[in-house]
Scaffold this motif. Structure first.
Motif, mmCIF file in Angstrom:
data_model
loop_
_atom_site.group_PDB
_atom_site.id
_atom_site.type_symbol
_atom_site.label_atom_id
_atom_site.label_comp_id
_atom_site.label_asym_id
_atom_site.label_seq_id
_atom_site.Cartn_x
_atom_site.Cartn_y
_atom_site.Cartn_z
ATOM 1 N N ASP A 4 -5.803 -12.210 9.727
ATOM 2 C CA ASP A 4 -6.295 -11.368 8.635
ATOM 3 C C ASP A 4 -5.107 -11.025 7.746
ATOM 4 O OD1 ASP A 4 -7.255 -9.143 7.025
ATOM 5 O OD2 ASP A 4 -8.999 -9.181 8.338
ATOM 6 N N PHE A 5 -4.821 -11.900 6.813
ATOM 7 C CA PHE A 5 -3.659 -11.708 5.942
ATOM 8 C C PHE A 5 -3.863 -10.516 5.016
ATOM 9 C CE2 PHE A 5 -0.439 -13.099 2.806
ATOM 10 C CZ PHE A 5 0.587 -13.412 3.691
ATOM 11 N N ASP A 6 -5.120 -10.249 4.666
ATOM 12 C CA ASP A 6 -5.407 -9.130 3.758
ATOM 13 C C ASP A 6 -4.951 -7.797 4.328
ATOM 14 O OD1 ASP A 6 -6.400 -10.639 1.749
ATOM 15 O OD2 ASP A 6 -8.511 -10.242 2.160
ATOM 16 N N SER A 7 -5.003 -7.635 5.643
ATOM 17 C CA SER A 7 -4.591 -6.369 6.235
ATOM 18 C C SER A 7 -3.098 -6.132 6.038
ATOM 19 C CB SER A 7 -4.954 -6.333 7.718
ATOM 20 O OG SER A 7 -4.250 -7.332 8.442
ATOM 21 N N PHE A 8 -2.317 -7.196 5.933
ATOM 22 C CA PHE A 8 -0.888 -7.054 5.662
ATOM 23 C C PHE A 8 -0.624 -6.845 4.167
ATOM 24 C CE2 PHE A 8 -1.060 -9.398 9.673
ATOM 25 C CZ PHE A 8 -0.128 -8.720 10.439
ATOM 26 N N LEU A 9 -1.557 -7.289 3.334
ATOM 27 C CA LEU A 9 -1.423 -7.089 1.894
ATOM 28 C C LEU A 9 -1.891 -5.709 1.443
ATOM 29 C CD1 LEU A 9 -2.656 -10.501 0.392
ATOM 30 C CD2 LEU A 9 -0.345 -9.573 0.277
ATOM 31 N N TRP A 10 -2.548 -4.968 2.320
ATOM 32 C CA TRP A 10 -3.182 -3.704 1.931
ATOM 33 C C TRP A 10 -2.217 -2.747 1.236
ATOM 34 C CZ3 TRP A 10 -8.329 -2.231 2.366
ATOM 35 C CH2 TRP A 10 -8.595 -0.892 2.122
ATOM 36 N N PRO A 11 -1.022 -2.464 1.793
ATOM 37 C CA PRO A 11 -0.126 -1.520 1.101
ATOM 38 C C PRO A 11 0.256 -1.991 -0.296
ATOM 39 C CG PRO A 11 0.606 -1.916 3.351
ATOM 40 C CD PRO A 11 -0.439 -2.935 3.059
ATOM 41 N N ALA A 12 0.450 -3.308 -0.461
ATOM 42 C CA ALA A 12 0.817 -3.826 -1.774
ATOM 43 C C ALA A 12 -0.316 -3.652 -2.776
ATOM 44 C CB ALA A 12 1.203 -5.305 -1.667
ATOM 45 N N VAL A 13 -1.555 -3.877 -2.346
ATOM 46 C CA VAL A 13 -2.694 -3.734 -3.253
ATOM 47 C C VAL A 13 -2.869 -2.270 -3.653
ATOM 48 C CG1 VAL A 13 -5.188 -3.987 -3.452
ATOM 49 C CG2 VAL A 13 -3.840 -5.808 -2.429
ATOM 50 N N GLU A 14 -2.652 -1.353 -2.727
ATOM 51 C CA GLU A 14 -2.712 0.069 -3.079
ATOM 52 C C GLU A 14 -1.722 0.390 -4.198
ATOM 53 O OE1 GLU A 14 -4.011 2.966 0.457
ATOM 54 O OE2 GLU A 14 -2.121 1.941 0.847
ATOM 55 N N GLU A 15 -0.507 -0.111 -4.043
ATOM 56 C CA GLU A 15 0.506 0.156 -5.064
ATOM 57 C C GLU A 15 0.160 -0.509 -6.385
ATOM 58 O OE1 GLU A 15 4.807 1.077 -4.078
ATOM 59 O OE2 GLU A 15 4.412 -0.695 -2.867
ATOM 60 N N LEU A 16 -0.333 -1.729 -6.332
ATOM 61 C CA LEU A 16 -0.650 -2.448 -7.558
ATOM 62 C C LEU A 16 -1.793 -1.787 -8.317
ATOM 63 C CD1 LEU A 16 -0.241 -6.089 -6.221
ATOM 64 C CD2 LEU A 16 1.131 -5.019 -8.015
ATOM 65 N N LEU A 17 -2.730 -1.191 -7.596
ATOM 66 C CA LEU A 17 -3.793 -0.445 -8.274
ATOM 67 C C LEU A 17 -3.227 0.797 -8.962
ATOM 68 C CD1 LEU A 17 -6.697 -0.730 -5.679
ATOM 69 C CD2 LEU A 17 -6.646 -1.686 -7.989
ATOM 70 N N ARG A 18 -2.308 1.484 -8.301
ATOM 71 C CA ARG A 18 -1.681 2.644 -8.942
ATOM 72 C C ARG A 18 -0.861 2.216 -10.154
ATOM 73 N NH1 ARG A 18 -0.935 4.359 -3.455
ATOM 74 N NH2 ARG A 18 1.176 3.526 -3.420
ATOM 75 N N ALA B 137 -1.488 -0.330 -12.026
ATOM 76 C CA ALA B 137 -2.410 -0.686 -13.104
ATOM 77 C C ALA B 137 -2.831 0.559 -13.876
ATOM 78 C CB ALA B 137 -3.636 -1.408 -12.540
ATOM 79 N N VAL B 138 -3.001 1.671 -13.166
ATOM 80 C CA VAL B 138 -3.323 2.946 -13.823
ATOM 81 C C VAL B 138 -2.105 3.480 -14.552
ATOM 82 C CG1 VAL B 138 -4.063 5.321 -13.430
ATOM 83 C CG2 VAL B 138 -5.110 3.459 -12.131
ATOM 84 N N GLY B 139 -0.932 3.376 -13.911
ATOM 85 C CA GLY B 139 0.308 3.859 -14.514
ATOM 86 C C GLY B 139 0.997 4.861 -13.622
ATOM 87 N N VAL B 140 2.293 4.710 -13.437
ATOM 88 C CA VAL B 140 3.085 5.649 -12.648
ATOM 89 C C VAL B 140 4.226 6.164 -13.517
ATOM 90 C CG1 VAL B 140 2.512 4.515 -10.475
ATOM 91 C CG2 VAL B 140 4.572 3.834 -11.704
ATOM 92 N N PRO B 141 4.689 7.400 -13.299
ATOM 93 C CA PRO B 141 5.758 7.955 -14.138
ATOM 94 C C PRO B 141 7.070 7.207 -13.929
ATOM 95 C CG PRO B 141 4.601 9.680 -12.924
ATOM 96 C CD PRO B 141 4.173 8.387 -12.338
ATOM 97 N N ALA B 142 7.798 7.002 -15.017
ATOM 98 C CA ALA B 142 9.104 6.346 -14.974
ATOM 99 C C ALA B 142 9.933 6.865 -16.138
ATOM 100 C CB ALA B 142 8.959 4.829 -15.036
ATOM 101 N N PHE B 143 11.202 6.495 -16.136
ATOM 102 C CA PHE B 143 12.109 6.955 -17.186
ATOM 103 C C PHE B 143 12.789 5.758 -17.821
ATOM 104 C CE2 PHE B 143 16.307 8.349 -18.678
ATOM 105 C CZ PHE B 143 15.917 9.353 -19.562
ATOM 106 N N ASP B 144 12.803 5.714 -19.159
ATOM 107 C CA ASP B 144 13.387 4.612 -19.918
ATOM 108 C C ASP B 144 14.778 5.022 -20.397
ATOM 109 O OD1 ASP B 144 14.050 2.519 -21.519
ATOM 110 O OD2 ASP B 144 12.333 2.679 -22.858
#
Length: 901
Positions: A322-336, A338-345
């Motif tokens: 079940d490769f998806d179970s190992f991808l789960w943390p990455a997909v959680e981050e990628l969804l966040r 996609a919404v946007g996370v705070p950063a500094f330029d």
């Protein structure tokens, strides 16, 4: 520095400010409703979907179960507007950037020491001995260095329990299970601890840090500044998939957000890659790294090892079920993201909402099949790009399916003509679409029983809904192009060689006549090994005798042999010329595919060329015989999709697996224990991630590369000159009195360069001419050797042959040089440096300041014949000696050609 890596004295004030800001940030965050939770699956119906036999075809990654985002009306989590928490976070990041970018000399010293430790794979015991060897350095312990590095990088790992047999990870819907859903082994040992864990390194902080250092942030704008050309495909940003994304709004779990893909110049385009590799030569245990490519970086540095973003390594010993179970943390981050996370330029000194989107996924066929939830390359519908139906070999125990275009003679087609297509057209294959792919995946998931789910999966080749399908930036199957490295160099070419040598799956040559006799193949193998003597290292590794042992041939070696050696050695070796002509057609197509830039016309040539090549392949090797269907695996069929992949995703080099192979090569030396290999790999991943992070945040690429500064080269006997910034002359170095022939050539060359009489120039250069052994192209170019000073030992390569750019206006003294690539090959006999700085010399030459001249003396190869279709030329003797300015041969050194007599 204390045990925790904190800096005292001058560093205390800055640390205190950061701690205060962190506390203020924490309190603000507690009042913010921005929260992402993952709902676990608990219903009896869903638990039963595992199947009693642990069948992995039945697990449904439902959108509602994947992620539920809680928000209130006042602060919409899907909004990209900077709220109070975001602004505070931006202020915090700005303060951290200002304070932490001023690294102390002590910090830089310990970072250099750790870089040395990682680069040279030192054991902890060996590193502990360094203070005894260099007592003046004052190095702290490795434990203290790691603690300080953790603080400076801000990179921390997350650990998740996983199956002891690497079947699955206890993430997402599996988080509360006490035993593996597939092999039923216990999650915990007798002490209540996890029997195995896998480490995941979060990406959000690492991506945000790319904009904290001005130099790195400016490089990250390559994507935004890229100018697409409608007639040329040069990068993924010319592909139709990226262009389509740029015109769409981001949608997360069915809700449209208020921003479009890549609307902000700082949005990041990512590519994901995975592959299985064996920690040791005996492939009993495998591991599966998962890494990210940062496509915002320029191509020349994009795939450097320090720019690759490793996420995790799925531990062995077996292939995960079940490769998806190992991808789960990455997909959680990628969804966040996609919404946007705070950063500094750091370029605008302002906070912003960072978005990153996964646009491409690459890997070999087994890896991509796992990620896409497909049955695999031996299934009934093995192609991920189209729905061509596979057929088995009649009356065979081999249950694999093969996909020839021509299948009229197959018994199943003849017996059931209404159920089978007798002839597929390479130009009109039944392509899969994104909507069709996901619809079929959902139908499999909705099956009432496991048996029905298996039947539906077999009918479409899709086992279930991939976890990555929840990412709005991916298109199935278009975001998953075939990997060129595995397709060509690991499968196609070795299979062709096996056919030519009568070693392909027990098949003979049928009614064809393409096999080499043993004597001929032994001669080809011997010549291949001998070619290494005159093969410049820029082309690749020295090849052995492939007639005796092919097990050591890597993808790099097969590439070298196919493109440069085989077209020469296979000429006139086949009994019938059509087989050689067919192979040359393949080389022509590969050369088109390997270009950094591919024009629209060339893409069409690749498309039509591979259709013709596959059709002839079936005629020559498959011979339309059902008993020979093993010659038509999906790796042959996939050639028909290469042109589409270039149109959709960009040139083949943007997604091939060579960077992944190099990355795996950095992991193997780190394994210090056969008993605990996965811990060694995890430690290596974490060390690389933290070290690369500090390089990016603080602009320490050069310093932590541990390369000597440029001026160090002068002390090593190399000659630099401001008039020749693109090259450097290297020892051995001699001063000679030129003989009459060389002197005449020098005078003839210089009189076309300066307004001076031949006799005056002859008097200036008649003695004490400096000659050098090598010339290296800067900054990271090739090195060519001068035959006069080269000492060729038994194992050393002859790198004296060059191809030269010729000045079109060689005989027009006052005309500015204009170089063109000409078919001018030769052997580099001398590398000459002349420096004129005396008043008399300057007066004679008609110049007003000191002048340096670098010349290449090249003995031309007398071309006797040329290949009618490839840029290959043959010679048997040398022509006259020619002198050209070293700048003429710069491109020649970079474009070294293999010359075999």
């Amino acid at each position: 520095m204390d045990e925790d890596g904190a800096v005292h004295d001058s560093g205390r004030t800055g640390q205190a400010v950061i701690d205060e800001l962190r506390e203020e940030l924490r309190l603000a965050h507690e009042q913010q409703s921005f929260k992402t939770t993952v709902e676990d699956v608990s219903s009896d119906e869903e638990e039963s979907s595992f199947g009693e036999d642990g069948d992995d075809d039945m697990w449904d990654w439902d959108a509602a179960e994947l992620e539920e985002v809680e928000y209130d009306e006042d602060e919409d989590v899907y909004s990209t507007d900077m709220g109070a928490w975001d602004r505070l976070h931006g202020r915090f990041m700005q303060e951290v950037a200002e304070l932490e970018n001023q690294l102390s000399d002590e910090d830089k010293a310990i970072l250099r020491a750790f870089a040395f430790h990682v680069k040279n794979n030192l054991s902890e015991e060996a590193f502990a001995e360094l203070p005894q060897v260099f007592p003046a350095a004052g190095l702290p312990s490795l434990h203290k260095i790691k603690a300080r590095l953790t603080f400076l990088s801000g990179v921390n790992a997350q650990y998740y329990d996983c199956c002891i047999n690497s079947c699955m990870a206890y993430t997402g819907p599996f988080a509360d299970l006490n035993e593996c859903a597939y092999c039923r082994t216990s999650r915990l040992d007798s002490y209540g601890k996890a029997r195995r864990q896998f480490m995941y390194v979060p990406m959000e902080s690492r991506l945000a840090a790319l904009y904290l250092h001005r130099g790195t942030a400016e490089k990250m704008l390559y994507r935004a500044d890229y100018l697409s050309d409608s007639t040329t495909t040069s990068d993924i940003f010319d592909g139709s998939h990226y262009k389509d994304l740029c015109s769409r709004f981001v949608t997360v779990e069915g809700r449209q957000l208020d921003h479009q893909f890549f609307a902000d110049r700082r949005d990041i385009a990512l590519g994901l890659s995975s592959d299985g590799f064996a920690p040791w030569r005996r492939r009993k245990k495998t591991a599966w790294p998962i890494i990210l490519y940062n496509y915002n970086l320029p191509p020349e540095i994009r795939f450097h090892k320090n720019n690759i973003i490793p996420l995790c390594v799925v531990p062995g010993p077996k292939k995960p079920k079940d490769f998806d179970s190992f991808l789960w943390p990455a997909v959680e981050e990628l969804l966040r993201l996609a919404v946007g996370v705070p950063a500094f330029d750091s370029t605008s000194l302002s906070p912003f909402s960072l978005h990153a989107y996964l646009v491409l996924v690459s890997g070999d066929m087994p890896a991509v099949s796992m990620i896409m939830q497909m049955k695999g390359h031996n299934g009934l519908f093995p192609c991920r790009m189209c729905t061509i139906r596979g057929l088995p070999i009649p009356d065979s125990r081999n249950h694999a399916h093969y996909v020839p275009l021509h299948r009229q003679r197959h018994p199943a087609v003849q017996e059931n003509p209404g159920d089978f297509i007798a002839q597929y057209s390479g130009a009109a294959l039944p392509l899969r679409t994104h909507e069709q792919y996901l619809t079929q995946a959902r139908e499999v998931m909705r099956a009432p029983t496991n048996a029905e789910a298996e039947r539906r999966a077999k009918a479409c080749g899709i086992k279930g809904l991939p976890l990555l399908s929840h990412l709005p930036s991916l298109s199935f199957p278009h975001s998953f192009p075939f990997d060129f490295m595995h397709l060509i160099w690991e499968n196609l070419v070795p299979n062709l060689v096996a056919l030519w040598t009568g070693q392909f799956k027990g098949l003979g040559e049928g009614h064809g006549q393409y096999e080499f006799t043993k004597t001929v193949w032994d001669a080809i193998g011997e010549a291949t090994a001998r070619s290494g003597d005159t093969l410049p290292s820029i082309f690749g590794p020295r090849l052995g005798d492939i007639s005796q042992d092919r097990s050591a041939c890597t993808a790099d070696a097969w590439s070298l042999w196919t493109l440069y050696i085989a077209p020469v050695l296979l000429r006139s070796r086949f009994l019938h010329a059509r087989y050689y002509s067919h192979f040359v057609s393949l080389v022509e197509l590969l050369n088109l595919c390997l270009q950094f830039e591919v024009s629209t016309n060339e893409i069409q040539a690749i498309r039509s060329g591979f259709i013709d090549w596959v059709q002839k392949y079936e005629k020559y090797y498959y011979q339309y015989s059902p008993d020979r269907m093993a010659t038509c695996p999906v790796t042959i069929h996939a050639l028909l999709h290469i042109a589409d992949g270039i149109e959709v995703c960009g040139p083949v080099w943007t997604t091939w697996a060579f960077p992944m192979e190099r990355f795996c090569g950095t992991l193997q030396p780190a394994i210090k224990s056969r008993r605990h290999p996965w811990s060694s790999i995890n430690n290596r991943i974490l060390a690389l991630s933290r070290l690369n992070q500090v390089k990016l945040k603080y602009g320490l690429h050069e310093e932590l590369s541990l390369r000597p500064p440029a001026d160090e080269n002068v002390r090593h006997g190399e000659l630099h000159d401001a008039d020749y910034p693109t090259c450097v002359l290297m020892p051995p170095h001699r001063r000679i009195d030129p003989d009459k022939g060389l002197l005449d050539k020098l005078v003839g060359c210089l009189v076309t360069r300066f307004d001076a009489r031949p006799g005056e120039i002859r008097n200036m250069v008649c003695r004490d001419v400096d000659i050098w052994g090598k010339v290296r192209i800067l900054p990271d170019g090739d090195t060519a050797h001068a035959a006069a000073l080269a000492k060729l030992t038994q194992d050393r390569r002859d790198q004296t042959y060059v191809r030269v750019y010729v000045d079109k206006h060689t005989r027009r003294r006052k005309k500015a040089p204009e170089y063109e690539l000409s078919t001018f090959y030769g052997r580099l006999e001398h590398i000459i440096s002349l420096r004129f700085e005396s008043a008399e010399a300057l007066r004679i030459l008609g110049v007003d300041k000191h002048t340096t001249v670098f010349l290449a003396a090249i003995k031309s190869c007398a071309i006797t014949s040329s290949h009618p279709r490839l840029d290959i030329h043959y010679y048997s003797q040398y022509g006259p000696l020619s002198l050209v300015d070293i700048t003429c041969s710069i491109a020649a050194v970079l474009s070294l050609e293999l010359s075999l007599c």
